[in-house]
Design a protein around this motif. Structure first.
Motif, PDB file in Angstrom:
ATOM      1  N   ALA A 170      79.943  37.899  34.126  1.00 51.58           N
ATOM      2  CA  ALA A 170      80.747  37.144  35.082  1.00 51.58           C
ATOM      3  C   ALA A 170      79.969  35.973  35.668  1.00 51.58           C
ATOM      4  O   ALA A 170      80.546  34.918  35.962  1.00 51.58           O
ATOM      5  N   PHE A 171      78.669  36.130  35.831  1.00 53.41           N
ATOM      6  CA  PHE A 171      77.834  35.063  36.360  1.00 53.41           C
ATOM      7  C   PHE A 171      77.629  33.938  35.350  1.00 53.41           C
ATOM      8  O   PHE A 171      77.270  32.832  35.729  1.00 53.41           O
ATOM      9  N   GLY A 172      77.825  34.235  34.064  1.00 51.64           N
ATOM     10  CA  GLY A 172      77.664  33.208  33.044  1.00 51.64           C
ATOM     11  C   GLY A 172      76.440  33.367  32.171  1.00 51.64           C
ATOM     12  O   GLY A 172      76.121  32.469  31.378  1.00 51.64           O
ATOM     13  N   PHE A 173      75.729  34.488  32.291  1.00 49.82           N
ATOM     14  CA  PHE A 173      74.589  34.719  31.402  1.00 49.82           C
ATOM     15  C   PHE A 173      75.063  34.833  29.954  1.00 49.82           C
ATOM     16  O   PHE A 173      76.188  35.263  29.690  1.00 49.82           O
ATOM     17  N   ASP A 174      74.185  34.473  29.021  1.00 54.91           N
ATOM     18  CA  ASP A 174      74.512  34.553  27.599  1.00 54.91           C
ATOM     19  C   ASP A 174      74.286  35.948  27.028  1.00 54.91           C
ATOM     20  O   ASP A 174      74.801  36.279  25.961  1.00 54.91           O
ATOM     21  N   GLY A 175      73.505  36.748  27.706  1.00 56.96           N
ATOM     22  CA  GLY A 175      73.202  38.095  27.248  1.00 56.96           C
ATOM     23  C   GLY A 175      72.286  38.761  28.244  1.00 56.96           C
ATOM     24  O   GLY A 175      72.001  38.218  29.321  1.00 56.96           O
ATOM     25  N   LYS A 176      71.795  39.956  27.868  1.00 56.13           N
ATOM     26  CA  LYS A 176      70.985  40.741  28.806  1.00 56.13           C
ATOM     27  C   LYS A 176      69.755  41.286  28.106  1.00 56.13           C
ATOM     28  O   LYS A 176      69.832  41.730  26.954  1.00 56.13           O
ATOM     29  N   PRO A 184      69.483  33.917  43.617  1.00 56.69           N
ATOM     30  CA  PRO A 184      68.573  33.490  42.556  1.00 56.69           C
ATOM     31  C   PRO A 184      69.201  33.548  41.157  1.00 56.69           C
ATOM     32  O   PRO A 184      68.985  32.642  40.341  1.00 56.69           O
ATOM     33  N   LEU A 185      69.980  34.578  40.873  1.00 55.61           N
ATOM     34  CA  LEU A 185      70.608  34.674  39.561  1.00 55.61           C
ATOM     35  C   LEU A 185      71.573  33.518  39.332  1.00 55.61           C
ATOM     36  O   LEU A 185      71.623  32.942  38.226  1.00 55.61           O
ATOM     37  N   SER A 186      72.341  33.165  40.343  1.00 54.01           N
ATOM     38  CA  SER A 186      73.256  32.026  40.216  1.00 54.01           C
ATOM     39  C   SER A 186      72.495  30.732  39.975  1.00 54.01           C
ATOM     40  O   SER A 186      72.909  29.894  39.163  1.00 54.01           O
ATOM     41  N   LEU A 187      71.378  30.550  40.666  1.00 49.34           N
ATOM     42  CA  LEU A 187      70.580  29.346  40.474  1.00 49.34           C
ATOM     43  C   LEU A 187      70.022  29.263  39.057  1.00 49.34           C
ATOM     44  O   LEU A 187      69.967  28.184  38.457  1.00 49.34           O
ATOM     45  N   MET A 188      69.622  30.400  38.512  1.00 46.35           N
ATOM     46  CA  MET A 188      69.103  30.411  37.139  1.00 46.35           C
ATOM     47  C   MET A 188      70.171  29.959  36.152  1.00 46.35           C
ATOM     48  O   MET A 188      69.910  29.137  35.258  1.00 46.35           O
ATOM     49  N   ALA A 242      74.679  55.151  32.704  1.00 52.76           N
ATOM     50  CA  ALA A 242      75.558  54.341  31.858  1.00 52.76           C
ATOM     51  C   ALA A 242      76.545  53.529  32.690  1.00 52.76           C
ATOM     52  O   ALA A 242      76.854  52.375  32.358  1.00 52.76           O
ATOM     53  N   GLN A 243      77.042  54.109  33.767  1.00 48.04           N
ATOM     54  CA  GLN A 243      78.002  53.385  34.603  1.00 48.04           C
ATOM     55  C   GLN A 243      77.341  52.201  35.308  1.00 48.04           C
ATOM     56  O   GLN A 243      77.922  51.112  35.402  1.00 48.04           O
ATOM     57  N   GLY A 244      76.134  52.424  35.815  1.00 48.45           N
ATOM     58  CA  GLY A 244      75.412  51.328  36.463  1.00 48.45           C
ATOM     59  C   GLY A 244      75.106  50.211  35.486  1.00 48.45           C
ATOM     60  O   GLY A 244      75.226  49.022  35.819  1.00 48.45           O
ATOM     61  N   LEU A 245      74.731  50.581  34.271  1.00 49.93           N
ATOM     62  CA  LEU A 245      74.465  49.580  33.239  1.00 49.93           C
ATOM     63  C   LEU A 245      75.716  48.769  32.938  1.00 49.93           C
ATOM     64  O   LEU A 245      75.666  47.535  32.847  1.00 49.93           O
ATOM     65  N   ALA A 246      76.840  49.450  32.782  1.00 45.27           N
ATOM     66  CA  ALA A 246      78.091  48.752  32.488  1.00 45.27           C
ATOM     67  C   ALA A 246      78.452  47.786  33.613  1.00 45.27           C
ATOM     68  O   ALA A 246      78.885  46.648  33.355  1.00 45.27           O
ATOM     69  N   ARG A 247      78.261  48.216  34.858  1.00 46.55           N
ATOM     70  CA  ARG A 247      78.573  47.341  35.994  1.00 46.55           C
ATOM     71  C   ARG A 247      77.667  46.115  36.000  1.00 46.55           C
ATOM     72  O   ARG A 247      78.119  44.998  36.241  1.00 46.55           O
ATOM     73  N   GLN A 248      76.399  46.334  35.715  1.00 50.27           N
ATOM     74  CA  GLN A 248      75.476  45.212  35.769  1.00 50.27           C
ATOM     75  C   GLN A 248      75.681  44.258  34.590  1.00 50.27           C
ATOM     76  O   GLN A 248      75.545  43.038  34.743  1.00 50.27           O
ATOM     77  N   CYS A 249      76.018  44.788  33.432  1.00 52.60           N
ATOM     78  CA  CYS A 249      76.349  43.913  32.298  1.00 52.60           C
ATOM     79  C   CYS A 249      77.576  43.062  32.622  1.00 52.60           C
ATOM     80  O   CYS A 249      77.607  41.856  32.342  1.00 52.60           O
TER      81      CYS A 249
END
Length: 294
Positions: free
Chosen positions: A217-223, A179-183, A205-212
């Motif tokens: 990497a997926f191409g999002f403009d921000g979070k 779904p994230l790729s489709l968005m 903090a580590q989980g946040l860094a990984r998810q950011c």
């Protein structure tokens, strides 16, 4: 087959690396929002506000927007959906307050946009949450309807989407990757900004860094974010790397040289680059320049 749009790349505009939800029912949060280093402040009337506090939250959010003081941050009001008892009053009040944008929840497809867009004054953009299973199969149609309705930005609502899907929602988000790729693909196809969903682990903090890093990497403009402590990680992840900026400038300079203006492929410092790389370089520089301007 629809031809690719010349406007398919998202407009760089203002940076939107970090978009922080702030509960509009909390006066301290509203005051603090004006001093935080996020790119976007989302004054929330929906999920972050209890039913008994929604009317006061609406008043407080609109008053805060009218008072101003958020620059250079973009200020957005997330309203309750029109299917709720608060939605219509939220929409009317937010339109009068004139934030930079109004964010609407639970959009299932393009037909849901018109009741919102008709209420928006000129200069106020429409943003939409992508958080239902139904809308995943209508993302292209939603993007195709965006221009007619003033829709500029899609926001992944990963918590609600995971709830509807009944899937596990951890830092890696494996069930949500498709779904994230489709968005992202839908946003890119129609020249929209696309923001990633929130990370719930405030103390991780580590989980946040990984998810950011995953979102970038997926191409999002921000979070989108739920706590001020998450701003730095998002700003860092979605800011262009200095080395990449320097390389992009070299690519642009190479293609802009008079002897290369008609060439489709060049060799730059031992690497073959095409005009598609030139387009990517120009977009990256536009993002870097927009960040520097703030």
């Amino acid at each position: 087959m629809r031809p690719p749009s010349a406007d398919a790349a998202p407009p760089p505009g203002r940076p939107r690396r970090s978009a922080l939800y702030m509960p509009a029912a909390n006066p301290r949060a509203l005051a603090k929002a004006r001093d935080l280093p996020c790119d976007v402040v989302i004054l929330d009337l929906e999920d972050a506000v209890a039913p008994e506090a929604k009317v006061e939250a609406r008043r407080a959010a609109c008053a805060a927007v009218s008072e101003g003081g958020f620059d250079p941050r973009e200020v957005v009001i997330r309203i309750n959906g029109l299917s709720t008892e608060w939605g219509q009053a939220d929409l009317e009040a937010a339109a009068r307050a004139r934030p930079n944008a109004i964010l609407v929840p639970k959009i299932d497809g393009p037909d849901d946009l018109a009741p919102y867009s008709k209420a928006l004054p000129e200069g106020v953009a429409l943003w939409a949450m992508v958080e239902t299973c139904q809308v995943l199969f209508r993302l292209d149609a939603l993007g195709a309807a965006a221009q007619a309705h003033g829709l500029t930005t899609l926001v992944a609502g990963t918590n609600d989407l995971a709830k509807e899907m009944g899937c596990r929602h951890d830092a890696e988000r494996a069930p949500l990757l498709a779904p994230l790729s489709l968005m992202v693909a839908a946003a890119r196809a129609h020249g929209l900004v696309i923001l990633d969903g929130v990370f719930n682990g405030i103390d991780d903090a580590q989980g946040l860094a990984r998810q950011c890093a995953q979102g970038e990497a997926f191409g999002f403009d921000g979070k989108t974010l739920i706590h001020p402590s998450q701003i730095e990680a998002a700003n860092q992840a979605f800011s262009p790397d200095p080395g990449a900026v320097a390389w992009a400038r070299r690519v642009v300079e190479a293609f802009d040289s008079p002897e290369n203006t008609a060439r489709g492929v060049l060799r730059v410092e031992g690497r073959m680059v095409e005009r598609l790389h030139l387009e990517q370089a120009r977009r990256l520089l536009a993002v870097a320049d927009a960040i520097a301007a703030t």
